[in-house]
Design a protein around this motif. Structure first.
Motif, PDB file in Angstrom:
ATOM      1  N   VAL A   1       0.789  -1.210  -0.078  1.00  0.00           N
ATOM      2  CA  VAL A   1       0.126   0.110  -0.069  1.00  0.00           C
ATOM      3  C   VAL A   1       0.907   1.127  -0.090  1.00  0.00           C
ATOM      4  CG1 VAL A   1      -1.800   1.317   1.021  1.00  0.00           C
ATOM      5  CG2 VAL A   1      -1.706  -1.288   1.278  1.00  0.00           C
ATOM      6  N   PRO A   2       0.968   1.886  -1.209  1.00  0.00           N
ATOM      7  CA  PRO A   2       1.990   2.988  -1.218  1.00  0.00           C
ATOM      8  C   PRO A   2       1.411   4.351  -0.591  1.00  0.00           C
ATOM      9  CG  PRO A   2       1.096   2.599  -3.196  1.00  0.00           C
ATOM     10  CD  PRO A   2       0.461   1.376  -2.572  1.00  0.00           C
ATOM     11  N   MET A   3       2.083   4.835   0.195  1.00  0.00           N
ATOM     12  CA  MET A   3       1.821   6.253   0.858  1.00  0.00           C
ATOM     13  C   MET A   3       2.609   7.343  -0.039  1.00  0.00           C
ATOM     14  SD  MET A   3       3.380   5.842   4.478  1.00  0.00           S
ATOM     15  CE  MET A   3       3.058   7.191   5.070  1.00  0.00           C
ATOM     16  N   LYS A   4       1.921   8.400  -0.270  1.00  0.00           N
ATOM     17  CA  LYS A   4       2.493   9.868  -1.037  1.00  0.00           C
ATOM     18  C   LYS A   4       2.622  10.653   0.051  1.00  0.00           C
ATOM     19  CE  LYS A   4       0.314   8.574  -5.631  1.00  0.00           C
ATOM     20  NZ  LYS A   4      -0.526   9.222  -6.437  1.00  0.00           N
ATOM     21  N   ASN A   5       3.586  10.483   1.123  1.00  0.00           N
ATOM     22  CA  ASN A   5       3.735  11.475   2.082  1.00  0.00           C
ATOM     23  C   ASN A   5       4.438  12.764   1.767  1.00  0.00           C
ATOM     24  OD1 ASN A   5       5.984  10.058   2.020  1.00  0.00           O
ATOM     25  ND2 ASN A   5       6.169   9.199   4.138  1.00  0.00           N
ATOM     26  N   GLY A   6       4.939  12.715   0.512  1.00  0.00           N
ATOM     27  CA  GLY A   6       5.377  14.126   0.123  1.00  0.00           C
ATOM     28  C   GLY A   6       4.662  14.812  -0.720  1.00  0.00           C
ATOM     29  N   ASP A   7       3.322  14.473  -0.933  1.00  0.00           N
ATOM     30  CA  ASP A   7       2.334  14.879  -1.729  1.00  0.00           C
ATOM     31  C   ASP A   7       1.548  15.949  -1.222  1.00  0.00           C
ATOM     32  OD1 ASP A   7       1.068  15.714  -4.087  1.00  0.00           O
ATOM     33  OD2 ASP A   7      -0.249  13.863  -3.965  1.00  0.00           O
ATOM     34  N   LEU A   8       2.036  17.064  -0.642  1.00  0.00           N
ATOM     35  CA  LEU A   8       1.554  18.146   0.126  1.00  0.00           C
ATOM     36  C   LEU A   8       1.569  19.567  -0.690  1.00  0.00           C
ATOM     37  CD1 LEU A   8       2.945  16.955   3.758  1.00  0.00           C
ATOM     38  CD2 LEU A   8       0.501  16.586   2.639  1.00  0.00           C
ATOM     39  N   ASP A   9       0.702  20.417  -0.291  1.00  0.00           N
ATOM     40  CA  ASP A   9       1.195  21.771  -0.799  1.00  0.00           C
ATOM     41  C   ASP A   9       1.924  22.544   0.101  1.00  0.00           C
ATOM     42  OD1 ASP A   9      -0.719  21.639  -3.266  1.00  0.00           O
ATOM     43  OD2 ASP A   9      -2.701  22.273  -1.731  1.00  0.00           O
ATOM     44  N   GLY A  10       3.315  22.479  -0.423  1.00  0.00           N
ATOM     45  CA  GLY A  10       4.382  23.060   0.459  1.00  0.00           C
ATOM     46  C   GLY A  10       4.710  24.401  -0.070  1.00  0.00           C
ATOM     47  N   LYS A  11       5.014  25.312   0.895  1.00  0.00           N
ATOM     48  CA  LYS A  11       5.689  26.571   0.805  1.00  0.00           C
ATOM     49  C   LYS A  11       6.661  26.719   1.461  1.00  0.00           C
ATOM     50  CE  LYS A  11       1.863  28.674   2.173  1.00  0.00           C
ATOM     51  NZ  LYS A  11       1.148  29.774   2.627  1.00  0.00           N
ATOM     52  N   GLY A  12       7.685  27.610   1.116  1.00  0.00           N
ATOM     53  CA  GLY A  12       8.936  28.061   1.779  1.00  0.00           C
ATOM     54  C   GLY A  12      10.188  27.494   1.192  1.00  0.00           C
ATOM     55  N   PHE A  13      11.465  27.940   1.547  1.00  0.00           N
ATOM     56  CA  PHE A  13      12.763  27.495   1.047  1.00  0.00           C
ATOM     57  C   PHE A  13      12.729  25.978   0.822  1.00  0.00           C
ATOM     58  CE2 PHE A  13      17.286  26.583   1.101  1.00  0.00           C
ATOM     59  CZ  PHE A  13      17.496  27.264  -0.003  1.00  0.00           C
ATOM     60  N   LEU A  14      12.753  25.427   2.224  1.00  0.00           N
ATOM     61  CA  LEU A  14      12.767  23.965   2.228  1.00  0.00           C
ATOM     62  C   LEU A  14      11.850  23.040   1.061  1.00  0.00           C
ATOM     63  CD1 LEU A  14      13.777  23.290   5.840  1.00  0.00           C
ATOM     64  CD2 LEU A  14      15.027  22.667   3.822  1.00  0.00           C
ATOM     65  N   ALA A  15      10.844  23.473   1.110  1.00  0.00           N
ATOM     66  CA  ALA A  15       9.884  22.773   0.115  1.00  0.00           C
ATOM     67  C   ALA A  15      10.228  23.069  -1.320  1.00  0.00           C
ATOM     68  CB  ALA A  15       8.467  23.443   0.257  1.00  0.00           C
ATOM     69  N   SER A  16      11.029  24.248  -1.663  1.00  0.00           N
ATOM     70  CA  SER A  16      11.282  24.390  -2.932  1.00  0.00           C
ATOM     71  C   SER A  16      12.649  23.818  -3.527  1.00  0.00           C
ATOM     72  CB  SER A  16      11.757  25.768  -3.228  1.00  0.00           C
ATOM     73  OG  SER A  16      13.109  26.216  -2.386  1.00  0.00           O
ATOM     74  N   ILE A  17      13.340  22.949  -2.466  1.00  0.00           N
ATOM     75  CA  ILE A  17      14.484  22.413  -2.924  1.00  0.00           C
ATOM     76  C   ILE A  17      14.329  20.752  -2.469  1.00  0.00           C
ATOM     77  CG2 ILE A  17      16.120  24.268  -2.324  1.00  0.00           C
ATOM     78  CD1 ILE A  17      16.761  22.893   0.303  1.00  0.00           C
ATOM     79  N   ILE A  18      13.273  20.375  -1.970  1.00  0.00           N
ATOM     80  CA  ILE A  18      13.054  19.016  -1.931  1.00  0.00           C
ATOM     81  C   ILE A  18      12.578  18.439  -3.357  1.00  0.00           C
ATOM     82  CG2 ILE A  18      11.353  17.317  -0.945  1.00  0.00           C
ATOM     83  CD1 ILE A  18      11.214  18.975   1.397  1.00  0.00           C
ATOM     84  N   GLN A  19      13.233  17.360  -3.717  1.00  0.00           N
ATOM     85  CA  GLN A  19      12.955  16.627  -5.097  1.00  0.00           C
ATOM     86  C   GLN A  19      12.515  15.328  -4.895  1.00  0.00           C
ATOM     87  OE1 GLN A  19      13.596  18.377  -7.911  1.00  0.00           O
ATOM     88  NE2 GLN A  19      14.053  20.128  -6.796  1.00  0.00           N
ATOM     89  N   SER A  20      11.563  15.017  -5.657  1.00  0.00           N
ATOM     90  CA  SER A  20      11.057  13.536  -5.960  1.00  0.00           C
ATOM     91  C   SER A  20      11.790  12.686  -6.860  1.00  0.00           C
ATOM     92  CB  SER A  20       9.518  13.468  -6.096  1.00  0.00           C
ATOM     93  OG  SER A  20       8.942  14.265  -5.204  1.00  0.00           O
ATOM     94  N   GLU A  21      11.833  11.371  -6.610  1.00  0.00           N
ATOM     95  CA  GLU A  21      12.571  10.609  -7.592  1.00  0.00           C
ATOM     96  C   GLU A  21      11.805   9.330  -7.468  1.00  0.00           C
ATOM     97  OE1 GLU A  21      16.187   7.702  -7.140  1.00  0.00           O
ATOM     98  OE2 GLU A  21      16.915   9.995  -7.214  1.00  0.00           O
ATOM     99  N   GLY A  22      11.363   9.081  -8.707  1.00  0.00           N
ATOM    100  CA  GLY A  22      10.388   8.137  -9.068  1.00  0.00           C
ATOM    101  C   GLY A  22       8.658   8.267  -8.842  1.00  0.00           C
ATOM    102  N   THR A  23       7.942   7.182  -9.363  1.00  0.00           N
ATOM    103  CA  THR A  23       6.547   7.331  -9.321  1.00  0.00           C
ATOM    104  C   THR A  23       6.101   6.090  -8.935  1.00  0.00           C
ATOM    105  OG1 THR A  23       6.179   6.567 -11.495  1.00  0.00           O
ATOM    106  CG2 THR A  23       6.462   8.872 -11.324  1.00  0.00           C
ATOM    107  N   VAL A  24       4.706   6.085  -8.551  1.00  0.00           N
ATOM    108  CA  VAL A  24       3.988   4.729  -8.116  1.00  0.00           C
ATOM    109  C   VAL A  24       4.021   3.750  -9.474  1.00  0.00           C
ATOM    110  CG1 VAL A  24       1.745   3.872  -7.688  1.00  0.00           C
ATOM    111  CG2 VAL A  24       2.676   6.116  -6.503  1.00  0.00           C
ATOM    112  N   GLU A  25       3.838   4.568 -10.685  1.00  0.00           N
ATOM    113  CA  GLU A  25       3.832   3.551 -11.712  1.00  0.00           C
ATOM    114  C   GLU A  25       5.399   3.091 -11.813  1.00  0.00           C
ATOM    115  OE1 GLU A  25       1.565   2.904 -13.442  1.00  0.00           O
ATOM    116  OE2 GLU A  25       0.120   4.045 -12.258  1.00  0.00           O
ATOM    117  N   SER A  26       6.375   3.746 -11.756  1.00  0.00           N
ATOM    118  CA  SER A  26       7.601   3.098 -11.971  1.00  0.00           C
ATOM    119  C   SER A  26       7.899   2.279 -10.892  1.00  0.00           C
ATOM    120  CB  SER A  26       8.802   4.336 -12.030  1.00  0.00           C
ATOM    121  OG  SER A  26       8.795   4.840 -10.612  1.00  0.00           O
ATOM    122  N   PHE A  27       7.517   2.440  -9.673  1.00  0.00           N
ATOM    123  CA  PHE A  27       7.590   1.351  -8.621  1.00  0.00           C
ATOM    124  C   PHE A  27       6.710   0.174  -8.875  1.00  0.00           C
ATOM    125  CE2 PHE A  27       5.321  -0.788  -5.021  1.00  0.00           C
ATOM    126  CZ  PHE A  27       6.414  -1.431  -4.176  1.00  0.00           C
TER     127      PHE A  27
END
Length: 392
Positions: free
Chosen positions: A339-365
């Motif tokens: 059961v995959p969770m998307k705990n990074g899929d939030l509406d984020g603001k601020g400097f840290l939110a701008s530099i966080i990068q995602s790698e991969g997708t549910v489909e690639s998994f």
């Protein structure tokens, strides 16, 4: 004359090479400085998060929360630290007439058996061996098993900001209006980690006001935060187990596993958990960073694995793992469902939110899983919609 021309060309070549070398070194230095700056921001962010949370702890009266915790003993199989666990402390959280009622016809059902697995089946299953999983976005879940309702790492009041909203501020995308008062009766609060994205004080304070005797199972790292709020807390170190009573009289077992170390190497790891259904026909594993101790888990089995599958990365630092690490986890536990969770899929603001990068997708998994574990199924949860997994 010819020799002079050769020397001139040679000198020109040397000058060009020197210029190119200086440019290359300048670019490398610039890149290194940028990476060092970002890494410094990460360290600052982590320190700020810890300081903000523990400032609450140290601002409370001495006798109310400054208690010495036990030194960490890895995978110690002794009895857990317990506060008062008498039956008088089984009062569930109160809820309003607007209690959380999800339509049954929207509930995704899965029936599991040792021989075969079918998605979408509506075959009857025993009441005590059904996991009903509702994703509340981020790291938050509502689980129902054996007549018990378990609230996991809830963030239901305000945004997630670690106390530093100018640096990071994140809101849910779908369940924006879901509140504490919308919850059904809760029998157990489960906390995996001690930082704000799991142990969210904005949510836990009003939760404790309405139900201070709610049964809580948590990592010992959260003790300074939870002790002032709840009176019925069991702290589990990796390898320790506990159980609690469901409203129908059955018992649900919980075993802590080792999660990530959020701090210096000598710090106690945070927790993952294995949850056993009352009849022992289904086991669920949950750890919200896809970080685990291989030696510890190789002796365990889990039919259902809830894990992130999309990596979240900062420069030179992995916040949340996934993809191939989630595949290894599924192999290790002989999982039948992911059961995959998307705990990074939030509406984020601020400097840290701008530099966080995602790698991969549910489909690639899913593609990786199909190659490595073709018999294991991926069941994507929809926020707010229960997902039922049953044992016939």
């Amino acid at each position: 004359m010819q020799m002079s021309k050769v020397v001139s060309h040679s000198t020109e070549g040397n000058l060009l090479a020197e210029f190119a070398g200086r440019s290359s070194r300048a670019e490398k230095k610039k890149s290194t400085n940028l990476n060092n700056s970002l890494y410094s921001v990460l360290i600052f962010y982590h320190l700020m998060a810890v300081l903000v949370q523990y400032s609450h702890y140290y601002s409370l009266p001495y006798n109310s929360c400054r208690r010495t915790t036990r030194p960490f003993s890895p995978f110690k199989l002794s009895s857990p630290t317990r506060l008062d666990l008498s039956s008088s402390y089984n009062t569930p959280i109160s809820h309003s007439s607007r209690s959380f009622e999800l339509p049954r016809n929207r509930c995704h059902k899965v029936v599991f058996s040792e021989e075969e697995s079918t998605v979408g089946s509506t075959s009857a299953a025993t009441d005590t061996d059904v996991f009903r999983l509702t994703y509340l976005e981020g790291n938050s879940w509502l689980w129902e098993v054996g007549g018990a309702t378990i609230l996991v790492d809830p963030i239901l009041v305000g945004n997630l900001d670690f106390g530093i909203p100018w640096l990071y501020d994140a809101a849910k995308k779908f369940l924006k209006n879901f509140q504490l008062s919308d919850l059904p009766q809760v029998d157990c609060l489960l906390i995996t980690q001690s930082l704000d994205d799991h142990c969210h004080l904005k949510t836990l304070k009003p939760l404790s006001d309405s139900s201070p005797n709610l049964r809580v199972i948590a990592t010992p790292n959260a003790k300074p935060l939870l002790d002032p709020l709840f009176s019925n807390v069991t702290y589990l170190e990796p390898g320790e187990s506990s159980e609690f009573d469901a409203r129908n009289g059955s018992k649900v077992g919980v075993k802590a596993t080792a999660g990530p170390v959020l701090g210096p190497p000598w710090q106690r790891p945070e927790n993952g958990y294995l949850i056993n259904s009352p009849q022992g026909q289904l086991t669920l594993y949950y750890e919200p960073h896809c970080v685990y101790n291989k030696d510890f888990l190789e002796k365990e089995r889990a039919d259902i694995v809830i894990t992130p599958v999309i990596k979240q990365l900062l420069p030179k630092f992995t916040l949340v793992s996934g993809q191939e690490d989630a595949i290894k986890l599924a192999k290790l536990l002989h999982a039948k469902y992911i059961v995959p969770m998307k705990n990074g899929d939030l509406d984020g603001k601020g400097f840290l939110a701008s530099i966080i990068q995602s790698e991969g997708t549910v489909e690639s998994f899913k593609e990786l899983l199909a190659k490595e574990l073709p018999d294991t199924q991926t069941l994507e949860p929809t926020p707010g919609v229960p997902l039922e997994i049953s044992a016939p």
